[in-house]
Scaffold this motif. Structure first.
Motif, PDB file in Angstrom:
ATOM      1  N   SER A   9       0.825  -1.198   0.000  1.00  0.00           N
ATOM      2  CA  SER A   9       0.000   0.000   0.000  1.00  0.00           C
ATOM      3  C   SER A   9       0.867   1.259   0.000  1.00  0.00           C
ATOM      4  CB  SER A   9      -0.921  -0.005   1.216  1.00  0.00           C
ATOM      5  OG  SER A   9      -1.716   1.135   1.247  1.00  0.00           O
ATOM      6  N   MET A  10       1.920   1.244   0.780  1.00  0.00           N
ATOM      7  CA  MET A  10       2.826   2.394   0.837  1.00  0.00           C
ATOM      8  C   MET A  10       3.513   2.611  -0.504  1.00  0.00           C
ATOM      9  SD  MET A  10       4.372   1.790   4.682  1.00  0.00           S
ATOM     10  CE  MET A  10       5.928   2.497   4.297  1.00  0.00           C
ATOM     11  N   ARG A  11       3.973   1.533  -1.131  1.00  0.00           N
ATOM     12  CA  ARG A  11       4.624   1.664  -2.439  1.00  0.00           C
ATOM     13  C   ARG A  11       3.635   2.160  -3.492  1.00  0.00           C
ATOM     14  NH1 ARG A  11       9.779   0.241  -2.848  1.00  0.00           N
ATOM     15  NH2 ARG A  11      10.551  -1.385  -1.480  1.00  0.00           N
ATOM     16  N   GLY A  12       2.403   1.674  -3.423  1.00  0.00           N
ATOM     17  CA  GLY A  12       1.386   2.078  -4.387  1.00  0.00           C
ATOM     18  C   GLY A  12       1.030   3.545  -4.274  1.00  0.00           C
ATOM     19  N   SER A  13       1.094   4.081  -3.063  1.00  0.00           N
ATOM     20  CA  SER A  13       0.715   5.480  -2.874  1.00  0.00           C
ATOM     21  C   SER A  13       1.851   6.445  -3.195  1.00  0.00           C
ATOM     22  CB  SER A  13       0.239   5.717  -1.437  1.00  0.00           C
ATOM     23  OG  SER A  13       1.320   5.573  -0.541  1.00  0.00           O
ATOM     24  N   SER A  14       3.072   5.927  -3.283  1.00  0.00           N
ATOM     25  CA  SER A  14       4.209   6.823  -3.526  1.00  0.00           C
ATOM     26  C   SER A  14       4.916   6.512  -4.840  1.00  0.00           C
ATOM     27  CB  SER A  14       5.210   6.714  -2.373  1.00  0.00           C
ATOM     28  OG  SER A  14       5.803   5.440  -2.381  1.00  0.00           O
ATOM     29  N   GLU A  15       4.179   5.980  -5.794  1.00  0.00           N
ATOM     30  CA  GLU A  15       4.776   5.677  -7.092  1.00  0.00           C
ATOM     31  C   GLU A  15       5.311   6.959  -7.714  1.00  0.00           C
ATOM     32  OE1 GLU A  15       5.215   2.696  -8.756  1.00  0.00           O
ATOM     33  OE2 GLU A  15       4.610   1.847  -6.842  1.00  0.00           O
TER      34      GLU A  15
END
Length: 133
Positions: free
Chosen positions: A62-68
């Motif tokens: 989720s963190m990676r998806g939000s900071s692409e």
């Protein structure tokens, strides 16, 4: 032609990820059932740690998806996505085994209490059958 190959490859990778997640879910359910039946506290602790690891891994995704960042230093590719996914999975296992967020301890205590209560209920049923019989 190149676009079609990339789309096909992306859908294959997505399908593989979905299958891997389902396999992980099924394996976790099986481990939990075995731990409940065997009433082995070390196995129950491992199940709790595995659950926390899955939770932490989902948090990382989720963190990676939000900071692409499309303009990042390293171009986003399927290889990079796969590496990041494997890295996050291993990192979440290490975090969970080293104490994590304390979720595994709470889950372990709850499951252990459930098993102890089930054992007590079973003993009470056997005693009531003996008394009646």
């Amino acid at each position: 032609m190149k676009i079609g190959n990339n789309v096909s490859m992306n859908s294959s990778i997505d399908s593989a990820k979905a299958n891997a997640e389902k396999a992980t879910d099924d394996a976790f359910k099986d481990m939990l059932e075995r731990a409940k039946k065997s009433k082995d506290k070390s196995e129950l602790k491992k199940v709790a740690e595995d659950f926390e690891s899955i939770f932490i891994n989902m948090m990382f995704k989720s963190m990676r998806g939000s900071s692409e960042n499309k303009d990042g230093f390293i171009e986003k590719s399927n290889a990079r996505s796969m590496f990041e996914s494997m890295y996050d999975e291993e990192l979440s296992k290490v975090i969970s085994k080293s104490g994590g967020f304390g979720i595994s301890d709470m889950i372990y205590k709850s499951l252990n209490k459930n098993i102890e209560n089930t054992n007590k209920d079973d003993e009470d049923k056997v005693k009531s059958i003996d008394i009646k019989g």
